[in-house]
Scaffold this motif. Structure first.
Motif, PDB file in Angstrom:
ATOM      1  N   ARG A   1     -13.055 -18.344   5.836  1.00 46.87           N
ATOM      2  CA  ARG A   1     -12.254 -17.403   5.195  1.00 46.87           C
ATOM      3  C   ARG A   1     -12.910 -16.071   4.683  1.00 46.87           C
ATOM      4  O   ARG A   1     -14.167 -16.344   4.456  1.00 46.87           O
ATOM      5  CB  ARG A   1     -11.668 -17.911   3.842  1.00 46.87           C
TER       6      ARG A   1
ATOM      7  N   ARG B   1      -8.199 -18.911  16.437  1.00 46.21           N
ATOM      8  CA  ARG B   1      -6.841 -18.683  15.838  1.00 46.21           C
ATOM      9  C   ARG B   1      -6.896 -17.866  14.432  1.00 46.21           C
ATOM     10  O   ARG B   1      -7.868 -18.316  13.734  1.00 46.21           O
ATOM     11  CB  ARG B   1      -5.879 -19.577  15.539  1.00 46.21           C
ATOM     12  N   SER B   2      -6.698 -16.456  14.326  1.00 44.16           N
ATOM     13  CA  SER B   2      -6.823 -15.632  13.217  1.00 44.16           C
ATOM     14  C   SER B   2      -5.571 -15.586  12.536  1.00 44.16           C
ATOM     15  O   SER B   2      -4.548 -15.514  12.901  1.00 44.16           O
ATOM     16  CB  SER B   2      -7.400 -14.278  13.405  1.00 44.16           C
ATOM     17  N   ASP B   3      -5.832 -15.314  11.002  1.00 45.87           N
ATOM     18  CA  ASP B   3      -4.592 -15.034   9.897  1.00 45.87           C
ATOM     19  C   ASP B   3      -5.152 -13.870   9.415  1.00 45.87           C
ATOM     20  O   ASP B   3      -6.022 -13.655   9.019  1.00 45.87           O
ATOM     21  CB  ASP B   3      -3.979 -16.392   9.600  1.00 45.87           C
ATOM     22  N   GLY B   4      -4.267 -13.373   8.602  1.00 44.96           N
ATOM     23  CA  GLY B   4      -4.293 -12.134   7.562  1.00 44.96           C
ATOM     24  C   GLY B   4      -4.500 -10.967   8.094  1.00 44.96           C
ATOM     25  O   GLY B   4      -4.586 -10.664   9.397  1.00 44.96           O
TER      26      GLY B   4
ATOM     27  N   ARG C   1      -3.408  -9.132  17.693  1.00 50.60           N
ATOM     28  CA  ARG C   1      -3.841 -10.218  17.413  1.00 50.60           C
ATOM     29  C   ARG C   1      -4.153 -11.311  18.458  1.00 50.60           C
ATOM     30  O   ARG C   1      -5.173 -11.868  18.641  1.00 50.60           O
ATOM     31  CB  ARG C   1      -3.267 -11.058  16.033  1.00 50.60           C
TER      32      ARG C   1
ATOM     33  N   GLU D   1      -3.292  -5.856  13.905  1.00 48.54           N
ATOM     34  CA  GLU D   1      -2.812  -7.215  13.720  1.00 48.54           C
ATOM     35  C   GLU D   1      -1.761  -7.366  15.156  1.00 48.54           C
ATOM     36  O   GLU D   1      -1.382  -8.356  15.531  1.00 48.54           O
ATOM     37  CB  GLU D   1      -1.748  -7.148  12.565  1.00 48.54           C
TER      38      GLU D   1
ATOM     39  N   ASP E   1      -7.430 -13.084  19.804  1.00 50.18           N
ATOM     40  CA  ASP E   1      -7.715 -14.554  19.776  1.00 50.18           C
ATOM     41  C   ASP E   1      -8.222 -15.051  21.142  1.00 50.18           C
ATOM     42  O   ASP E   1      -8.885 -16.004  21.244  1.00 50.18           O
ATOM     43  CB  ASP E   1      -6.700 -15.136  19.018  1.00 50.18           C
TER      44      ASP E   1
ATOM     45  N   HIS F   1      -8.826 -14.739   7.830  1.00 51.77           N
ATOM     46  CA  HIS F   1      -8.961 -16.182   7.934  1.00 51.77           C
ATOM     47  C   HIS F   1      -9.005 -16.459   9.641  1.00 51.77           C
ATOM     48  O   HIS F   1      -8.244 -15.781  10.518  1.00 51.77           O
ATOM     49  CB  HIS F   1      -7.789 -16.776   7.589  1.00 51.77           C
TER      50      HIS F   1
END
Length: 222
Positions: A82, A48-51, A32, A29, A36, A67
């Motif tokens: 997702r 763009r990523s999340d989580g 990240r 993370e 990206d 995500h």
């Protein structure tokens, strides 16, 4: 000479072992932004990523992310995915080819811009830096396809389940199958012709449902 070769072999084994063991303990993370940016360069899209974010290097590169959103820009085509797991073939990657051998998406939404008459607007090229992408086995448990009129914001949606797609390159030919409201469908496309049109065949229904077979050529509005 033998001692040098032995030392080199030991170094290679050590590097491979580190590549196998280290990734679970790396806080991906924290990287990240770099990931990206690398995805954006490779795909030619804004990524763009999340989580949660996990990366495995060997025996084949694999990416897991909670995500992921890919967009071609404002009022352009986009993918909102997702629970993504993507595995990439290692040998083609060494020569600059990106080949997704296995990709799983728990839930995905594809948004496509259209004119007020409902015609699809052209899609941008997805592969960046002159490279193409191959998709061997892409499965989406739940897929929502949304068409959006850029001028008014009006939307229409189609929901599909257990969708499976594959293509040797992004230009096609594509193969897709799945179910829409309980009705099975199979869609295949050919390669674009000199005039820019793409042959499309669609089959749906059968058994206890009415059968639909469609053979057409599709072109995008310039």
């Amino acid at each position: 000479m033998r001692d040098i070769l032995t030392a080199l072999a030991g170094l290679v084994i050590l590097i491979l072992a580190a590549a196998l063991v280290a990734p679970p303990f790396i806080p991906w993370e924290a990287y990240r932004g770099s990931l990206d940016a690398a995805l954006s360069r490779s795909l030619g899209l804004e990524a763009r990523s999340d989580g949660r974010l996990e990366i495995r290097l060997l025996p084949s590169p694999r990416l897991r992310v909670d995500h992921l959103r890919l967009a071609a820009g404002r009022d352009r085509a986009s993918l909102d995915a997702r629970f993504v797991k993507a595995e990439i073939a290692l040998t083609p990657l060494l020569s600059g080819e990106i080949r997704f051998t296995e990709t799983r998406i728990g839930r995905g939404e594809v948004t496509l811009p259209t004119t007020e008459a409902g015609a699809l607007l052209p899609l941008p090229p997805l592969a960046g830096e002159g490279r193409d992408l191959a998709v061997e086995d892409l499965r989406v448990a739940q897929l929502l396809v949304t068409t959006r009129v850029a001028a008014t914001g009006r939307t229409d949606q189609v929901y599909a389940e257990t969708v499976r797609l594959s293509a040797p390159r992004l230009a096609g030919p594509w193969r897709a199958e799945g179910r829409v409201e309980g009705v099975a469908f199979r869609l295949t496309t050919g390669e674009p012709g000199p005039d820019g049109t793409v042959p499309v065949k669609l089959g749906a229904g059968g058994d206890t449902m009415p059968r639909l077979d469609l053979d057409a050529r599709v072109s995008l509005v310039p």
